[in-house]
Design an enzyme around this catalytic site. Structure first.
Site, PDB file in Angstrom:
ATOM      1  N   ARG A   1       7.670  18.635 -45.647  1.00 32.27           N
ATOM      2  CA  ARG A   1       8.334  18.099 -46.852  1.00 32.27           C
ATOM      3  C   ARG A   1       8.340  19.109 -48.009  1.00 32.27           C
ATOM      4  NH1 ARG A   1       8.881  15.701 -43.104  1.00 32.27           N
ATOM      5  NH2 ARG A   1       8.368  13.542 -42.632  1.00 32.27           N
TER       6      ARG A   1
ATOM      7  N   SER B   1       8.531   6.479 -46.813  1.00 35.43           N
ATOM      8  CA  SER B   1       7.144   6.788 -47.173  1.00 35.43           C
ATOM      9  C   SER B   1       7.081   7.293 -48.609  1.00 35.43           C
ATOM     10  CB  SER B   1       6.590   7.863 -46.247  1.00 35.43           C
ATOM     11  OG  SER B   1       6.532   7.359 -44.938  1.00 35.43           O
TER      12      SER B   1
ATOM     13  N   GLU C   1       5.785  11.901 -52.002  1.00 33.37           N
ATOM     14  CA  GLU C   1       6.944  12.398 -51.257  1.00 33.37           C
ATOM     15  C   GLU C   1       8.224  12.020 -52.022  1.00 33.37           C
ATOM     16  OE1 GLU C   1       6.825  11.800 -47.013  1.00 33.37           O
ATOM     17  OE2 GLU C   1       9.002  11.588 -46.931  1.00 33.37           O
TER      18      GLU C   1
HETATM   19  C1  LIG Z   1      13.908   3.218 -44.700  1.00 37.36           C
HETATM   20  C2  LIG Z   1      13.667   4.663 -44.972  1.00 37.36           C
HETATM   21  C3  LIG Z   1      13.089   5.459 -44.014  1.00 37.36           C
HETATM   22  C4  LIG Z   1      12.873   6.821 -44.259  1.00 37.36           C
HETATM   23  N1  LIG Z   1      12.315   7.574 -43.291  1.00 37.36           N
HETATM   24  C5  LIG Z   1      12.129   8.898 -43.502  1.00 37.36           C
HETATM   25  C6  LIG Z   1      11.549   9.719 -42.488  1.00 37.36           C
HETATM   26  O1  LIG Z   1      11.242   9.274 -41.402  1.00 37.36           O
HETATM   27  N2  LIG Z   1      11.363  11.016 -42.764  1.00 37.36           N
HETATM   28  C7  LIG Z   1      11.715  11.569 -43.954  1.00 37.36           C
HETATM   29  O2  LIG Z   1      11.532  12.777 -44.130  1.00 37.36           O
HETATM   30  N3  LIG Z   1      12.244  10.819 -44.944  1.00 37.36           N
HETATM   31  C8  LIG Z   1      12.464   9.508 -44.748  1.00 37.36           C
HETATM   32  N4  LIG Z   1      12.999   8.733 -45.747  1.00 37.36           N
HETATM   33  C9  LIG Z   1      13.271   9.336 -47.063  1.00 37.36           C
HETATM   34  C10 LIG Z   1      14.705   9.873 -47.264  1.00 37.36           C
HETATM   35  O3  LIG Z   1      15.639   9.179 -46.449  1.00 37.36           O
HETATM   36  C11 LIG Z   1      14.802  11.376 -46.959  1.00 37.36           C
HETATM   37  O4  LIG Z   1      13.979  12.130 -47.820  1.00 37.36           O
HETATM   38  C12 LIG Z   1      16.254  11.870 -47.103  1.00 37.36           C
HETATM   39  O5  LIG Z   1      16.362  13.157 -46.570  1.00 37.36           O
HETATM   40  C13 LIG Z   1      16.737  11.884 -48.553  1.00 37.36           C
HETATM   41  O6  LIG Z   1      18.140  12.119 -48.537  1.00 37.36           O
HETATM   42  P1  LIG Z   1      19.065  11.562 -49.711  1.00 37.36           P
HETATM   43  O7  LIG Z   1      20.437  12.047 -49.486  1.00 37.36           O
HETATM   44  O8  LIG Z   1      18.908  10.103 -49.857  1.00 37.36           O
HETATM   45  O9  LIG Z   1      18.415  12.330 -50.953  1.00 37.36           O
HETATM   46  P2  LIG Z   1      18.187  11.747 -52.436  1.00 37.36           P
HETATM   47  O10 LIG Z   1      17.181  10.662 -52.406  1.00 37.36           O
HETATM   48  O11 LIG Z   1      19.495  11.471 -53.061  1.00 37.36           O
HETATM   49  O12 LIG Z   1      17.522  13.017 -53.120  1.00 37.36           O
HETATM   50  C14 LIG Z   1      16.206  13.408 -52.763  1.00 37.36           C
HETATM   51  C15 LIG Z   1      15.925  14.767 -53.411  1.00 37.36           C
HETATM   52  O13 LIG Z   1      16.778  15.741 -52.818  1.00 37.36           O
HETATM   53  C16 LIG Z   1      17.568  16.375 -53.812  1.00 37.36           C
HETATM   54  N5  LIG Z   1      18.899  16.611 -53.249  1.00 37.36           N
HETATM   55  C17 LIG Z   1      19.754  15.691 -52.740  1.00 37.36           C
HETATM   56  N6  LIG Z   1      20.879  16.303 -52.319  1.00 37.36           N
HETATM   57  C18 LIG Z   1      20.710  17.621 -52.575  1.00 37.36           C
HETATM   58  C19 LIG Z   1      21.528  18.780 -52.387  1.00 37.36           C
HETATM   59  N7  LIG Z   1      22.750  18.674 -51.857  1.00 37.36           N
HETATM   60  N8  LIG Z   1      21.042  19.980 -52.741  1.00 37.36           N
HETATM   61  C20 LIG Z   1      19.802  20.090 -53.294  1.00 37.36           C
HETATM   62  N9  LIG Z   1      18.989  19.044 -53.531  1.00 37.36           N
HETATM   63  C21 LIG Z   1      19.448  17.820 -53.175  1.00 37.36           C
HETATM   64  C22 LIG Z   1      17.631  15.398 -54.975  1.00 37.36           C
HETATM   65  O14 LIG Z   1      17.870  16.060 -56.189  1.00 37.36           O
HETATM   66  C23 LIG Z   1      16.239  14.785 -54.910  1.00 37.36           C
HETATM   67  O15 LIG Z   1      15.292  15.611 -55.545  1.00 37.36           O
HETATM   68  C24 LIG Z   1      13.240   7.367 -45.526  1.00 37.36           C
HETATM   69  C25 LIG Z   1      13.830   6.560 -46.497  1.00 37.36           C
HETATM   70  C26 LIG Z   1      14.054   5.220 -46.227  1.00 37.36           C
HETATM   71  C27 LIG Z   1      14.715   4.366 -47.279  1.00 37.36           C
END
Ligand SMILES: Cc1cc2nc3c(=O)[nH]c(=O)nc-3n(C[C@H](O)[C@H](O)[C@H](O)COP(=O)(O)OP(=O)(O)OC[C@H]3O[C@@H](n4cnc5c(N)ncnc54)[C@H](O)[C@@H]3O)c2cc1C
Length: 333
Positions: free
Chosen positions: A186, A256, A326
């Site tokens: 992460r 998480s 996280e």
């Molecule tokens: C039910 C559930 C289960 C999950 N399971 C997992 C899992 O198993 N493993 C895991 O790792 N995560 C998990 N997550 C967390 C999450 O889905 C991941 O971290 C995911 O990769 C975030 O993507 P997002 O597009 O929603 O990012 P966002 O939440 O929109 O952004 C997260 C961060 O990334 C940055 N960001 C977003 N897009 C960009 C970009 N294009 N360039 C630079 N920075 C950017 C944002 O500024 C922010 O700081 C889970 C979440 C949920 C709700």
């Protein structure tokens, strides 16, 4: 941004959609958060570059995917939030020769930052490529997965990245190799920024508001090995079944909340403090999985943050372990 600067943006011939006072609760999986002062939904990659070029230098920019790892505080966000998932949605097989896959790589998938991670998993399986199945369990965008080095069930995003395209604050595009980044559990950081002021914050998300990097992901190429699509689809189904059985997916959450400390599980530690099921306001430490916080329906971001702080304090007192966040917390209280 003053009136003249706003007019300059209009004059720049942008094709995307601009909004003011956009409620971030609509754009986060927790369904909480105040408004973003301004929001921009680019029409495509060229339009995003043009927007960043036209934006006044002092305007803070937050690039957001599906908000599945994001807590926006109730006071909202200053500056402009750029959403990738409306427009940066191209996914295709990369033509051979554009990348130089190692001998064990059978194909390269190109995906823009706004593509949903599960779509990459399904697209790879459709093309008989293996190694991306884990992305099916991550409900965010490719951009978010790159920023977080998202992973599950033994797979991690940067293990399959061949290269990325980024855009900087001035709207210029950069091609970067995987080796340009330091990656860990992460954690992702440009090596050229390691040791700079930014690195003081990014490895320590517990410092609450990470200083945003001024370069964002707009696309990635994933190098995958050959493998029967039916097998990959079977793995994806299995993985999703396990998630449904263990995670509170019926209530808004952000996955998480804390990273697992080395050799341990954040959920075990939180449960060990007797906090499973604890409610503050409209938020609850999930009774099903103690590393999840769920919105019971009327939570405010402050309720969720109070539970996060309670878990941190309790685990520190009882086990002497400092949990690291996280989820990313942004905005004003
Ligand atoms: C039910 C559930 C289960 C999950 N399971 C997992 C899992 O198993 N493993 C895991 O790792 N995560 C998990 N997550 C967390 C999450 O889905 C991941 O971290 C995911 O990769 C975030 O993507 P997002 O597009 O929603 O990012 P966002 O939440 O929109 O952004 C997260 C961060 O990334 C940055 N960001 C977003 N897009 C960009 C970009 N294009 N360039 C630079 N920075 C950017 C944002 O500024 C922010 O700081 C889970 C979440 C949920 C709700």
């Amino acid at each position: 941004m003053n009136m003249m600067e706003a007019n300059n943006l209009v004059a720049a011939g942008l094709r995307g959609e601009q909004r003011s006072r956009e409620p971030m609760a609509r754009h986060t999986s927790w369904r909480v958060g105040g408004a973003a002062e301004r929001a921009y939904f680019p029409a495509d990659l060229d339009d995003l570059c043009a927007f960043l070029r036209a934006l006044p230098a002092g305007e803070p920019v937050h690039v957001t995917g599906l908000g599945s790892n994001l807590l926006v505080r109730d006071g909202g966000l200053r500056g402009t939030v750029v959403f990738t998932h409306w427009a940066l949605r191209t996914i295709r097989m990369e033509s051979p020769g554009k990348e130089s896959p190692p001998l064990d790589a059978a194909g390269v998938v190109y995906a823009e930052a706004g593509v949903a991670s599960p779509k990459v998993a399904r697209f790879a399986a459709l093309h008989d490529l293996a190694g991306a199945e884990f992305l099916a369990g991550i409900p965010g965008t490719v951009g978010g997965a790159l920023a977080m080095n998202a992973g599950c069930y033994g797979g991690e995003t940067w293990e399959i990245v061949a290269g990325v395209t980024t855009v900087d604050r001035g709207g210029a595009l950069h091609q970067r190799a995987r080796d340009d980044y330091e990656t860990a559990y992460r954690h992702v950081q440009l090596k050229s920024e390691v040791g700079s002021r930014k690195s003081e914050v990014f490895p320590h998300p517990s410092s609450i508001i990470p200083r945003p990097s001024e370069e964002w992901f707009v696309a990635a190429t994933f190098r995958l090995r050959s493998g029967p699509g039916a097998e990959s689809r079977g793995k994806i189904t299995e993985l999703l079944k396990r998630r449904i059985a263990t995670q509170p997916l019926g209530e808004p959450n952000a996955g998480s909340v804390f990273r697992n400390p080395p050799g341990d599980y954040a959920a075990r530690l939180i449960e060990g403090c007797g906090l499973k099921g604890r409610v503050i306001g409209g938020a609850q430490i999930s009774a099903r999985h103690a590393n999840f916080i769920v919105n019971l329906g009327r939570a405010r971001a402050a309720d969720i943050e109070a539970l996060i702080e309670l878990a941190e304090r309790s685990v520190k007192e009882r086990f002497g372990i400092a949990l690291e966040r996280e989820v990313r917390i942004v905005g004003d209280k």
